[in-house]
Write a protein that holds these residues in place. Structure first.
Motif: not given
Length: 338
Positions: A4-5, A51-52, A323-324, A331-334
């Protein structure tokens, strides 16, 4: 294995809609765009490759050029055509098409709303681009019709070229062949609330190639890869069919609850499934030309605790990241491959 990111925050939470996530990777700019629907708003986020850095935008539901707060958006999805990319929104009122960044609306199609209110809802749902013979975007409706729009290389001269009338129940999802190979005859698959699947050949006149009958459960998400129809159902099952013959290659009891999203990584044959049971699963599809069979192998599971998953997408053609989204989650979980 995936790890997970850092999540991407969005301005409003995801609605509980099928396939409520669209992803557009822009490799040359090292950017990835995401859209998530919340009520009458589309959350758009662009994320840098590291991702920043993120930039946010929100699109509101419109009737023509007039913003409206009453019309719920049902789906938002990018359609990648050879010469342009359009962002397509479907709602209770109609269909909107924007330039890919959401800056300019290039087309509006109003749905036929009955003058006397009926018990049945009116909406559009299911979006896919067909590019084999001409440039088309297909959009499903609650009446079961599939609207086929012919898209020019540029400009706003978009026309409704055909209406496909094989379904009798609301369209749930439409998918286009994701393989780059020209050997596969089927171009488009459409699914409806009854579970019926229709397979189409695209062109100036779309041709129905096959109808795969329903078996008592709604098909909420569908994909087409290398001539294989991959269908996810309210029963939690995934079924693999031959697009032309309708033969069932495999049936998997993939989830304990309703499947909300499927996605395929065309370069690797990885399949992603997300459901109400809070699980996201990765599968591997493989074809055996000698025996004419297709195998599906489970590779990975992620549990997104206490989240009713409503969107899941790979972020690249190889399936090295996904992504989820989840209902009421801002939020979008990556996840990325380790």
């Amino acid at each position: 294995m995936y790890r997970r990111e850092k999540s991407i925050q969005i301005k409003s939470s995801a609605s509980a809609l099928y396939n409520n996530l669209s992803v557009l990777p822009i490799a040359e700019k090292s950017l990835t765009y995401f859209t998530v629907v919340h009520c009458n708003v589309v959350n758009m986020v662009s994320a840098s490759g590291d991702g920043l850095n993120f930039s946010h935008r929100q699109l509101q539901s419109k009737e023509g050029s007039i913003a409206t707060s009453s019309s719920l958006i049902i789906q938002a999805s990018w359609c990648v055509l050879p010469s342009r990319v359009l962002l397509v929104l479907t709602s209770q009122k109609g269909i909107q098409m924007y330039e890919s960044d959401g800056s300019i609306m290039v087309y509006w199609h109003a749905l036929d709303i009955p003058e006397t209110p009926s018990a049945e809802a009116v909406f559009a749902r299911g979006i896919a681009a067909a590019t084999t013979l001409g440039h088309y975007i297909c959009v499903g409706t609650s009446s079961g019709s599939v609207l086929v729009f012919k898209i020019p290389d540029k400009g706003a001269n978009i026309i409704l070229s055909e209406v496909l009338e094989e379904h009798r129940d609301p369209i749930t999802d439409i998918a286009t062949e994701t393989s780059s190979s020209k050997e596969y005859i089927a171009d488009i698959v459409s699914a409806d609330d009854s579970g019926l699947l229709c397979i189409w050949k695209a062109g100036e006149d779309f041709k129905l190639l096959n109808k795969i009958p329903a078996y008592g459960c709604s098909c909420s998400s569908v994909k087409l890869w290398c001539g294989i129809v991959i269908a996810g159902y309210g029963s939690g099952q995934i079924r693999l069919y031959d697009a032309l013959s309708g033969v069932v290659y495999a049936e998997v009891n993939a989830h304990a609850r309703w499947i909300y999203a499927l996605d395929i990584a065309p370069d690797s044959g990885k399949l992603l499934s997300g459901a109400e049971d809070s699980l996201v699963r990765i599968w591997k599809l493989s074809k055996s030309p000698e025996s004419h069979t297709v195998e599906i192998e489970h590779q990975h599971t992620e549990c997104v605790t206490d989240v009713q998953i409503c969107g899941a997408k790979f972020c690249d053609p190889e399936g090295s990241a996904f992504a989820v989204t989840g209902y009421d989650l801002s939020e979008i979980i990556r996840y990325t491959v380790v």
